[in-house]
Design an enzyme around this catalytic site. Structure first.
Site, mmCIF file in Angstrom:
data_model
loop_
_atom_site.group_PDB
_atom_site.id
_atom_site.type_symbol
_atom_site.label_atom_id
_atom_site.label_comp_id
_atom_site.label_asym_id
_atom_site.label_seq_id
_atom_site.Cartn_x
_atom_site.Cartn_y
_atom_site.Cartn_z
ATOM 1 N N CYS A 136 2.082 77.679 50.878
ATOM 2 C CA CYS A 136 3.439 77.130 50.802
ATOM 3 C C CYS A 136 3.415 75.697 50.282
ATOM 4 O O CYS A 136 3.153 74.763 51.046
ATOM 5 C CB CYS A 136 4.124 77.203 52.162
ATOM 6 S SG CYS A 136 5.804 76.564 52.124
ATOM 7 N N CYS A 139 5.922 73.360 51.906
ATOM 8 C CA CYS A 139 5.534 72.901 53.251
ATOM 9 C C CYS A 139 4.434 71.837 53.172
ATOM 10 O O CYS A 139 4.471 70.851 53.891
ATOM 11 C CB CYS A 139 4.983 74.050 54.095
ATOM 12 S SG CYS A 139 5.858 75.591 53.940
ATOM 13 N N ASP A 140 3.436 72.065 52.341
ATOM 14 C CA ASP A 140 2.205 71.263 52.419
ATOM 15 C C ASP A 140 1.946 70.362 51.216
ATOM 16 O O ASP A 140 1.024 69.547 51.246
ATOM 17 C CB ASP A 140 0.993 72.199 52.602
ATOM 18 C CG ASP A 140 1.103 73.006 53.893
ATOM 19 O OD1 ASP A 140 1.658 72.468 54.871
ATOM 20 O OD2 ASP A 140 0.654 74.159 53.933
#
Ligand code: NDP
Length: 309
Positions: A136, A139-140
């Protein structure tokens, strides 16, 4: 073996499931929530979440999920551990069967079973999961500001993730196994327009390289047999997701990739009284906060459905 009854059964314990449980509890539907194989859902495979509103310093993903669980329980949700193995949605009340032999009869069902990212299946990929290997970018990606990363895949997700990462990172390699992208033309244009994305055509990943601190590189093999390494700090998978809709697919309409089809902006499925929320019906956004919002909609739809009966 026991038999339980509820006005609202929620299947799944990610942000969609818990939010649906919070709303359904407050609407006096006395919901039962079945947690599934991975209590807390996909989020529990990541570490810190920096993009869930309300936490200016970020929040540990497991802490966020256990707080949602606690909130749902405090408001009256009955939480069942277990996995749904079979469902009968042919008539109301619906019946759902759990792996331990228990049965639940429900006036309404909210399917919030989520989706799982596909991984390549390499041991080195598993070893560095959460230490440079991620599925992701939204997300990261932030953790790789100014660094070099690689994205595996050639579909819309890979192009979107690569374009997003290109705005943060110094260099983005796309590892594509064929000599063309599967992605739409528009997405391909976005990739071309970014000056710092390099596509490594006809390449497969042989190994993710790293040390105790995490990922340091990737070893690739080209179709002609050449093996070579690239230095990277982050390795992102974007080779598709698998929605966890199998157990309901006998009854619920799904698209060609297995995502449950919902009616317009609502959470209604093709079966009256059955609703879907979160990633199991969302190939597009796949974010915790989007899933939470859709869980809220599903609970409101279930409540309105029951009021109309
Ligand atoms: P796709 O299935 O479309 O693409 C997967 C990509 O990963 C393909 O390039 C595929 O290669 C590659 N791949 C699969 N397995 C492997 C493997 N083992 N090793 C290396 N490469 C592999 O998945 P997406 O997640 O990209 O998209 C899913 C759906 O969501 C699509 O319908 C897409 O259009 C949609 N979507 C739309 C977006 C938008 O419009 N903004 C954004 C994101 C998704 P190959 O081509 O060789 O099979």
């Amino acid at each position: 073996m026991s038999k339980k009854e509820t006005k609202c059964l929620i299947v799944g314990s990610g942000p969609a499931g818990y939010t649906a449980a919070i709303y359904a509890s407050r609407s006096a539907l006395s919901p039962i929530l079945v947690e599934g194989l991975q209590p807390g859902g996909q989020l529990t495979t990541t570490t810190v979440i920096e993009n869930f509103p309300g936490f200016p310093n970020g929040i540990d993903a497991n802490e966020l999920m256990s707080s949602m669980r606690q909130q749902a329980e405090n408001l009256g949700t009955r939480i069942c551990s277990g996995v749904v193995t079979k469902a009968d949605l042919s008539k109301r009340p619906f019946t759902v069967f759990l792996d331990g032999g228990d049965e639940i009869e429900a006036e309404t069902v909210i399917v919030a079973t989520g989706a799982t990212a596909k991984y390549l299946g390499l041991p080195s990929e598993t070893r560095f999961r959460g230490m440079g290997v991620s599925a992701c970018a939204t997300c990261d990606g932030f953790f790789y500001r100014g660094k070099d990363v690689a994205v595996v895949g050639g579909g819309d997700t890979a192009c979107e993730e690569a374009s997003y990462l290109a705005s943060l990172c110094r260099k983005v390699y796309m590892i594509v196994r064929r000599n063309e992208l599967r992605a739409s033309k528009a997405m391909q244009e976005r990739v071309k327009a970014a000056g710092n994305i390099e596509i490594l055509w006809e390449c497969n990943t042989q190994e993710v390289l790293g040390d105790d601190m995490g990922v340091t590189g990737v070893r690739l093999v080209r179709r002609d047999g050449e093996v070579f390494d690239k230095k990277i700090d982050g390795f992102f998978l974007a080779i598709g997701h698998h929605p966890a809709s199998d157990v309901f697919s006998e009854w619920l309409e799904t698209d060609e990739n297995g995502y449950i089809v919902t009616d317009g902006r609502s959470s209604k499925t093709n079966v009256e009284g059955v609703f879907a929320a979160g990633d199991v019906q969302d190939p597009q956004y796949r974010q915790a906060v989007a899933a939470a919002g859709s869980g809220c909609r599903a609970a409101l739809d279930a409540e309105r459905f029951l009021l109309s009966k």
